[in-house]
Design an enzyme around this catalytic site. Structure first.
Site, PDB file in Angstrom:
ATOM      1  N   LYS A  35       0.827  -1.209   0.000  1.00 35.38           N
ATOM      2  CA  LYS A  35       0.000   0.000   0.000  1.00 35.38           C
ATOM      3  C   LYS A  35       0.859   1.256   0.000  1.00 35.38           C
ATOM      4  O   LYS A  35       0.553   2.235  -0.691  1.00 35.38           O
ATOM      5  CB  LYS A  35      -0.935   0.004   1.212  1.00 35.38           C
ATOM      6  N   ARG A 259     -37.732  10.469  18.220  1.00 34.72           N
ATOM      7  CA  ARG A 259     -37.208  10.851  19.530  1.00 34.72           C
ATOM      8  C   ARG A 259     -37.388   9.689  20.494  1.00 34.72           C
ATOM      9  O   ARG A 259     -38.508   9.197  20.664  1.00 34.72           O
ATOM     10  CB  ARG A 259     -37.931  12.097  20.057  1.00 34.72           C
ATOM     11  N   CYS A 268     -54.729   3.060  15.977  1.00 32.86           N
ATOM     12  CA  CYS A 268     -54.247   2.787  14.616  1.00 32.86           C
ATOM     13  C   CYS A 268     -52.982   1.939  14.566  1.00 32.86           C
ATOM     14  O   CYS A 268     -52.974   0.857  13.973  1.00 32.86           O
ATOM     15  CB  CYS A 268     -54.014   4.099  13.871  1.00 32.86           C
TER      16      CYS A 268
END
Length: 438
Positions: A35, A259, A268
């Site tokens: 590298k 939150r 629902c």
């Protein structure tokens, strides 16, 4: 600024190229000589559009070089960025061996230096890693004190493969987790020319932000896939569904519902989650994420109960009974479930909810209250002050503004348990506050 970068993989190589392009002097450090050779030839060790051009430019103008000599790189720089990998162990935990090794190398060099050096962790690490692993190693090997003799900060990266250069230059935000303000100042100076908000937080918060972002991205992919699978099974194009869902920036793609706090409820959400997961199961469509929602919601009710239980006091004031402020709807309210558990365990419970008091006499929910939860409704008290005075533990259950005012003036000696995020700190030296997620 003179910067040494440890680890020339994906993050390190991109940072090296982008920092040199902005005029900084960068020394890339890696144990791999392959590298280093590539970097020094202006070649990219990874595939990333546009990166090789930046590396070539950095080599040509003398701002970039690579080395395997850790000590030389540290001595020649003012800031060291740790960008090494943190691979998963077989058990799923994070492997920190590369970070530990780099920290030891840095610490030993700092022992013999007089200049103040700043160590920045860009590698992705779990909350507490810098405090419990990085800093102890640096202090032990250097014989110096973090935050005094050398600086420490966390700077999580949000680079995506194939768009990393753009992500670096145009980030949605720059997060700095600082042990000391001097380290935060250095990083702020490094990034202040970028057109993005700079957010400075304690180190542990910055560590958690990175994981939260990544897990949220994974959750979104999984959610969309499960919705798509169910949609296909019922003869609908899931892409068409999600295209419309994503147009709602008020609820669906916003801060709303994002939150931490108490469980969801009402007429629902619970009903519709159950209905959709039932339909998926009936069609033999696997939806493990959606299947987990009700179990997770139930777990949050249990978490609230355990917070109360941990305080070894039996007189509890529950402020709020409906599933949200401003309504008398008690259907599937998690606060009703919490009240049921407290009653079942023998707690002396007083409940105050202005809207439910009204509904008890006049509202459309009167029959529901009397037939479904008469034992709970009998504990309702219309006198808020009396409810507070009689309690040892005050539970803030919904976001009624009356409760916010109370939270800011919590009676001394009372234990306040906040399920909705009203309070940031105790309001007196004797009042005690604990949040369900904070």
């Amino acid at each position: 600024m003179r910067i040494s970068i440890f680890g020339l993989g994906y993050v390190g190589a991109v940072c090296a190229g982008c920092l040199t392009a902005r005029g900084h002097e960068v020394i890339g450090v890696d144990v791999s000589s392959t590298k280093i050779d590539l970097i020094n030839q202006g070649k990219s060790p990874i595939v990333e559009p546009g990166l090789e051009a930046l590396l070539q430019q950095g080599i040509a103008n003398g701002r970039l070089r690579g080395t395997t000599d850790f000590a030389e790189a540290i001595r020649a720089s003012d800031v060291s960025m740790i960008c090494v990998g943190t691979p998963s162990k077989k058990n799923g935990d994070l492997g920190l061996e590369y970070i530990e090794s780099v920290c030891r190398e840095i610490g030993y060099v700092l022992r013999d230096t007089t200049r103040r050096h700043t160590i920045v962790v860009r590698s992705t690490v779990l909350p507490g890693t810098v405090k419990n692993v990085v800093i102890p190693i640096l202090e032990d090997c250097s014989g110096k004190k973090a935050g005094v003799d050398f600086g420490v900060a966390v700077n999580p990266e949000f680079l995506r493969e194939s768009t990393a250069i753009k992500d670096y230059d145009q980030p949605p935000m720059t997060v700095i987790g600082e042990l000391d303000s001097a380290s935060g100042d250095i990083l702020q100076a490094l990034y202040e020319e970028l057109d993005a908000p700079i957010i400075r937080k304690p180190i542990e918060v910055a560590e958690m932000i990175k994981y939260t972002c990544n897990v949220w991205h994974a959750t979104k992919v999984t959610f969309a896939n499960e919705i798509g699978n169910i949609a296909k099974a019922v003869g609908v194009d899931g892409r068409e569904v999600m295209d419309v869902v994503c147009q709602d920036k008020v609820l669906n793609l916003s801060q709303y519902y994002m939150r931490p706090g108490f469980a969801f409820g009402g007429s629902c959400l619970p009903k519709d989650v159950r209905a959709l997961t039932y339909r998926a199961a009936s069609l033999d469509v696997r939806a493990p994420l959606l299947d987990s929602l009700m179990r997770s919601n139930e777990s949050q009710v249990q978490n609230a109960f355990e917070l109360i239980e941990a305080h070894d006091k039996r007189k509890v004031a529950l402020l709020g009974l409906s599933f949200k402020a401003g309504t008398d709807d008690l259907r599937e309210s998690p606060l009703v479930e919490l009240a049921e558990r407290l009653i079942g365990k023998g707690y002396q419970l007083d409940i105050y909810d202005e809207n439910v008091q009204y509904a008890r006499v006049h509202g459309a929910n009167k029959d529901y209250i009397e037939s479904k939860i008469p034992h709970v409704s009998s504990l309702l008290n219309a006198n808020l002050q009396q409810v507070i005075d009689n309690a040892d533990i005050i539970v803030l259950g919904n976001r009624d503004e009356q409760f916010r005012a109370l939270a800011l003036q919590a009676p001394a000696g009372k234990q306040v348990i906040d399920l909705v995020g009203f309070m940031n700190k105790p309001t007196s030296t004797t009042a005690r506050t604990e949040g369900i997620c904070w």
